[in-house]
Scaffold this active site. Structure first.
Site, PDB file in Angstrom:
ATOM      1  N   LYS A 161       0.818  -1.219   0.000  1.00 17.74           N
ATOM      2  CA  LYS A 161       0.000   0.000   0.000  1.00 17.74           C
ATOM      3  C   LYS A 161       0.846   1.261   0.000  1.00 17.74           C
ATOM      4  O   LYS A 161       0.441   2.287  -0.538  1.00 17.74           O
ATOM      5  CB  LYS A 161      -0.951   0.009   1.207  1.00 17.74           C
ATOM      6  CG  LYS A 161      -2.123  -0.922   1.022  1.00 17.74           C
ATOM      7  CD  LYS A 161      -3.275  -0.541   1.918  1.00 17.74           C
ATOM      8  CE  LYS A 161      -4.460  -1.447   1.688  1.00 17.74           C
ATOM      9  NZ  LYS A 161      -5.509  -1.246   2.693  1.00 17.74           N
TER      10      LYS A 161
ATOM     11  N   LYS B 103     -10.389  -3.220  -4.401  1.00 12.49           N
ATOM     12  CA  LYS B 103     -11.179  -1.996  -4.542  1.00 12.49           C
ATOM     13  C   LYS B 103     -10.406  -0.928  -5.277  1.00 12.49           C
ATOM     14  O   LYS B 103     -10.976  -0.033  -5.885  1.00 12.49           O
ATOM     15  CB  LYS B 103     -11.499  -1.425  -3.149  1.00 12.49           C
ATOM     16  CG  LYS B 103     -12.471  -2.219  -2.337  1.00 12.49           C
ATOM     17  CD  LYS B 103     -12.542  -1.655  -0.920  1.00 12.49           C
ATOM     18  CE  LYS B 103     -13.326  -2.569  -0.019  1.00 12.49           C
ATOM     19  NZ  LYS B 103     -13.270  -2.213   1.385  1.00 12.49           N
TER      20      LYS B 103
ATOM     21  N   LYS C  55      -4.692  -9.855  -6.802  1.00 12.57           N
ATOM     22  CA  LYS C  55      -5.921  -9.962  -6.014  1.00 12.57           C
ATOM     23  C   LYS C  55      -6.997  -9.016  -6.559  1.00 12.57           C
ATOM     24  O   LYS C  55      -6.675  -7.914  -6.984  1.00 12.57           O
ATOM     25  CB  LYS C  55      -5.554  -9.571  -4.577  1.00 12.57           C
ATOM     26  CG  LYS C  55      -6.550  -9.929  -3.525  1.00 12.57           C
ATOM     27  CD  LYS C  55      -6.029  -9.525  -2.152  1.00 12.57           C
ATOM     28  CE  LYS C  55      -5.957  -8.023  -1.988  1.00 12.57           C
ATOM     29  NZ  LYS C  55      -5.672  -7.567  -0.632  1.00 12.57           N
TER      30      LYS C  55
HETATM   31  P1  TYM Z   1     -10.949  -5.044   3.553  1.00  7.03           P
HETATM   32  O1  TYM Z   1     -11.884  -3.910   3.707  1.00  7.03           O
HETATM   33  O2  TYM Z   1      -9.810  -4.910   2.607  1.00  7.03           O
HETATM   34  O3  TYM Z   1     -11.739  -6.342   3.122  1.00  7.03           O
HETATM   35  C1  TYM Z   1     -12.836  -6.843   3.857  1.00  7.03           C
HETATM   36  C2  TYM Z   1     -12.825  -8.361   3.844  1.00  7.03           C
HETATM   37  O4  TYM Z   1     -12.823  -8.835   2.494  1.00  7.03           O
HETATM   38  C3  TYM Z   1     -11.760  -9.765   2.304  1.00  7.03           C
HETATM   39  N1  TYM Z   1     -11.244  -9.623   0.940  1.00  7.03           N
HETATM   40  C4  TYM Z   1     -11.128 -10.644   0.082  1.00  7.03           C
HETATM   41  N2  TYM Z   1     -11.413 -11.959   0.192  1.00  7.03           N
HETATM   42  C5  TYM Z   1     -11.182 -12.733  -0.887  1.00  7.03           C
HETATM   43  N3  TYM Z   1     -10.677 -12.259  -2.063  1.00  7.03           N
HETATM   44  C6  TYM Z   1     -10.376 -10.959  -2.219  1.00  7.03           C
HETATM   45  N4  TYM Z   1      -9.909 -10.499  -3.373  1.00  7.03           N
HETATM   46  C7  TYM Z   1     -10.587 -10.080  -1.106  1.00  7.03           C
HETATM   47  N5  TYM Z   1     -10.407  -8.747  -0.918  1.00  7.03           N
HETATM   48  C8  TYM Z   1     -10.814  -8.493   0.338  1.00  7.03           C
HETATM   49  C9  TYM Z   1     -10.715  -9.376   3.327  1.00  7.03           C
HETATM   50  O5  TYM Z   1      -9.869 -10.471   3.635  1.00  7.03           O
HETATM   51  C10 TYM Z   1     -11.560  -8.945   4.496  1.00  7.03           C
HETATM   52  O6  TYM Z   1     -11.930 -10.076   5.270  1.00  7.03           O
HETATM   53  N6  TYM Z   1      -7.937  -4.977   7.521  1.00  7.03           N
HETATM   54  C11 TYM Z   1      -9.252  -5.388   7.073  1.00  7.03           C
HETATM   55  C12 TYM Z   1     -10.383  -4.805   7.864  1.00  7.03           C
HETATM   56  C13 TYM Z   1     -10.298  -4.976   9.332  1.00  7.03           C
HETATM   57  C14 TYM Z   1     -10.564  -6.169  10.055  1.00  7.03           C
HETATM   58  C15 TYM Z   1     -10.384  -5.830  11.415  1.00  7.03           C
HETATM   59  C16 TYM Z   1     -10.925  -7.449   9.690  1.00  7.03           C
HETATM   60  C17 TYM Z   1      -9.990  -4.029  10.238  1.00  7.03           C
HETATM   61  N7  TYM Z   1     -10.031  -4.537  11.497  1.00  7.03           N
HETATM   62  C18 TYM Z   1     -10.560  -6.787  12.425  1.00  7.03           C
HETATM   63  C19 TYM Z   1     -11.095  -8.402  10.690  1.00  7.03           C
HETATM   64  C20 TYM Z   1     -10.915  -8.074  12.034  1.00  7.03           C
HETATM   65  C21 TYM Z   1      -9.417  -4.944   5.630  1.00  7.03           C
HETATM   66  O7  TYM Z   1      -8.780  -4.048   5.157  1.00  7.03           O
HETATM   67  O8  TYM Z   1     -10.406  -5.533   4.977  1.00  7.03           O
END
Ligand code: TYM
Length: 330
Positions: A111, A197, A194
């Site tokens: 990032k 967004k 991957k």
């Molecule tokens: P974020 O917002 O990037 O994504 C949310 C969830 O979607 C999953 N994900 C995917 N799964 C499969 N294939 C993909 N291409 C893909 N892109 C995203 C992510 O694994 C996630 O589960 N850091 C986290 C948010 C967060 C969080 C937490 C999660 C903050 N605090 C505490 C769990 C527990 C994030 O950026 O997710």
């Protein structure tokens, strides 16, 4: 008691990866676990967010959770910044997390890009805030996509270090739950990247709000290879394997079953049927999101109630941590 915590960033363009890797599993798990689902707006601001867009996207993500089937009565749904326990615990944990551990985080490297000196301190400390999210609820399980695995390992390391330093089992070590056939959904344009967004090409992803024509167009244009037939070979045919996994996940089947069904068919048949499946599963979610977004006051009420319930769990945990550390509350 078993409790799950998970969250997603309100940064727009919620896509099929978020749905299959995370949100859809939350819907199933809410039946068997006490569930806390967060809209992590404090994580979102580790990179610049337009203030008005952030508010809209926070409500939109709330609507997406509910539209996907998360029940706001049974589960706690709230936005992170409304519960100060998250930032407070993040600071306390910052103070006992070695910088060396953060230097290993691959997501920061991705990032921050080339000019790492210009990345925010918040982006660097992002994984500690994530640990705080989970540990403030003493969550036992964390359902996420595969890309969050390293962050969860760090969360466990931080909890363990805290307990060791203070010689007391205050913070339980949470278990990651990486479930389903599509734990890492790849870009439709490049099977080695991957689905994300932030991909500049909208054709790289299927958004939860895409209509039928858009989904059909995107899948038609999705990269495959020139080989005839349907085989599941992730190393040699990454794009085809990705579409097979998406298919399997949407249909609740295994990749083997999908391959067996289409063994003699050309790949275009899979794409056509996948369009139908995606429209069938995502269409109702987009419609329900639209309906919910028409009443932002109701969404805010749900979030406010969720934040109250979240505070009731997290505040005593943070108080316990504070007390353990020796911070005076006169
Ligand atoms: P974020 O917002 O990037 O994504 C949310 C969830 O979607 C999953 N994900 C995917 N799964 C499969 N294939 C993909 N291409 C893909 N892109 C995203 C992510 O694994 C996630 O589960 N850091 C986290 C948010 C967060 C969080 C937490 C999660 C903050 N605090 C505490 C769990 C527990 C994030 O950026 O997710």
């Amino acid at each position: 008691m078993a409790r799950i915590f998970s969250g997603a960033q309100p940064t727009g363009n919620l896509h099929l990866g978020n749905y299959l890797g995370a949100i859809r599993n939350w819907v199933t798990l809410q039946d068997s676990y006490e569930s806390v689902f967060c809209i992590v707006d404090l994580h979102a601001i580790t990179v610049w967010q337009d203030p008005k867009a952030l508010i809209r996207q926070t409500r939109e993500l709330t609507a997406a959770y509910i539209a996907a089937g998360i029940d706001p009565e049974r589960c706690v749904i709230f936005n992170q910044s409304a519960v100060t326990a998250h930032s407070e615990l993040a600071w306390l944990l910052n103070c006992m997390t070695p910088i060396g551990w953060l230097n290993r985080m691959t997501q920061f490297k991705e990032k921050a890009g080339k000019d790492r000196e210009k990345a925010s301190l918040g982006l660097y400390a992002y994984p500690v805030l994530m640990a705080a999210d989970i540990l403030a609820y003493k969550a036992t399980h964390v359902p996420v996509g595969e890309d969050q695995k390293q962050h969860l390992e760090l969360t466990r390391d931080i909890a363990q270090r805290f307990n060791q330093l203070y010689e007391k089992d205050v913070l339980p070590l949470p278990e990651p739950m990486i479930l389903g056939a599509a734990t890492r959904v790849m870009s439709l344009r490049d099977g080695t990247k991957k689905m994300s967004k932030s991909d500049p090409s909208d054709y790289a992803r299927i958004n939860l709000t895409d209509d039928r024509d858009t989904i059909a167009q995107k899948l038609k244009k999705a990269r495959t290879d020139s080989e005839p037939g349907v085989t599941y070979e992730p190393e040699r045919r990454p794009e085809v394997a990705n579409l097979i996994r998406i298919y399997a996940a949407l249909d609740g089947r295994t990749t083997d079953q999908v391959v067996a069904d289409y063994a003699d068919a050309p790949f275009t048949t899979v794409k056509t049927r996948l369009t139908d499946l995606a429209v069938e599963k995502l269409g109702p979610i987009a419609e329900e999101m639209k309906r919910l977004m028409a009443d932002p006051a109701e969404i805010d009420r749900i979030l406010a109630k969720g934040a109250d319930r979240a505070r009731a769990i997290a505040d005593p945990v943070v108080a316990e941590v504070r007390e353990t550390i020796g911070l005076l509350r006169p």
